[in-house]
Design a protein around this motif. Structure first.
Motif, mmCIF file in Angstrom:
data_model
loop_
_atom_site.group_PDB
_atom_site.id
_atom_site.type_symbol
_atom_site.label_atom_id
_atom_site.label_comp_id
_atom_site.label_asym_id
_atom_site.label_seq_id
_atom_site.Cartn_x
_atom_site.Cartn_y
_atom_site.Cartn_z
ATOM 1 N N LEU A 102 -4.884 -1.786 2.745
ATOM 2 C CA LEU A 102 -4.535 -1.130 4.007
ATOM 3 C C LEU A 102 -4.765 -2.033 5.221
ATOM 4 N N ASP A 109 -4.502 5.738 -2.141
ATOM 5 C CA ASP A 109 -3.901 4.461 -1.807
ATOM 6 C C ASP A 109 -4.916 3.344 -2.028
ATOM 7 N N ALA A 118 -3.216 -1.542 9.024
ATOM 8 C CA ALA A 118 -3.972 -0.328 9.340
ATOM 9 C C ALA A 118 -5.171 -0.691 10.205
ATOM 10 N N ALA A 144 0.849 -1.202 0.000
ATOM 11 C CA ALA A 144 0.000 0.000 0.000
ATOM 12 C C ALA A 144 0.871 1.234 0.000
ATOM 13 N N ALA A 190 -7.498 5.725 2.723
ATOM 14 C CA ALA A 190 -6.841 5.590 1.428
ATOM 15 C C ALA A 190 -6.802 6.902 0.653
ATOM 16 N N GLY A 205 -2.005 3.928 10.142
ATOM 17 C CA GLY A 205 -1.662 3.423 8.825
ATOM 18 C C GLY A 205 -0.954 2.082 8.956
ATOM 19 N N PRO A 206 -0.510 1.518 7.833
ATOM 20 C CA PRO A 206 0.171 0.225 7.871
ATOM 21 C C PRO A 206 1.429 0.272 8.724
#
Length: 241
Positions: free
Chosen positions: A155, A150, A160, A3, A39, A178-179
């Motif tokens: 995600l 994204d 995420a 991602a 995203a 987030g990731p």
């Protein structure tokens, strides 16, 4: 990284601490709506052209606060710098790109940077890739804009999550991470972990809270703290297009 928003995570990481007025109940798996908003949040910054922001940078010698704007299409930031709990040697104006930091020291720095930067009195240096919480914060701030959304489906697969809700300046926001990512050595601002975002119902980014390897406390970036002023490059600084 699968991602694209994970590219920010390569540079930054959050301390999993929520403000005292928020109500954390997570972490929980993102809903499809939450994933879609996460995203699109950096793309909305790019789509807007630029955002007004305040960056609070922690440090052992005291905090630095940068009040200014970032042009997310040309990848250039500009603002006024003020120190708290430290001397005024770092006060003045600052402009930066992904590779260069230019500073204009001022004994009595204005609360907000002038719309047109001074034509002289600047000194420039490369943006440091590690060891500087200031430079890490500047690099992180630039990464909060992207020319494309994204991948919302990837995600959650990359870590995420939703962690709670909050209210910022009258906006009801969801707090999401987030990731997770393991930093690449030598990357500007690199640490391990995930970025924490405060995101509105339409995907607007209102706050980002991150941890950097060179600081014991998190960096906080708040958006829309004042009116956005288009960024004019100082002489000799070439923004990325």
């Amino acid at each position: 990284m699968a991602a694209a928003i994970g590219g920010v995570a390569v540079a930054v990481a959050t301390f999993l601490i929520v403000d005292s007025d928020s109500a954390p109940t997570g972490p929980k798996e993102l809903t499809s709506d939450q994933a879609s908003r996460l995203a699109v949040t950096r793309f909305l910054n790019y789509q807007a052209g630029g955002r007004a922001m305040t960056i609070n940078v922690p440090g052992t010698a005291g905090e630095l606060t940068i009040t200014g704007s970032i042009d997310y299409r040309r990848k250039i930031g500009y603002g006024a710098v003020h120190g708290t709990g430290r001397d005024t040697s770092s006060d003045g104006l600052i402009q930066w790109t992904a590779t260069t930091v230019s500073v204009h020291p001022m004994a009595n720095a204005p609360a907000k940077a002038p719309a047109r930067p001074p034509e002289s009195g600047w000194s420039s240096r490369p943006l440091l890739k590690y060891g500087s919480s200031l430079d890490s914060s500047l690099a992180i701030a630039l990464k909060l804009g992207s020319d494309r959304p994204d991948n919302a489906e990837l995600l959650p697969q990359n870590g995420a999550a939703w962690v709670g809700q909050d209210r910022l300046d009258g906006h009801r926001v969801d707090i999401m991470t987030g990731p997770s990512a393991r930093a690449t050595p030598g990357t500007a601002g690199a640490t391990t972990g995930a970025v924490r975002y405060w995101i509105g119902s339409d995907g607007t980014m209102y706050r980002v809270r991150v941890g950097v390897a060179s600081a014991s406390r998190p960096v906080v970036i708040d958006f829309d703290t004042h009116k956005y002023v288009p960024v004019r490059p100082v002489p000799g600084v070439t923004p990325k297009r």
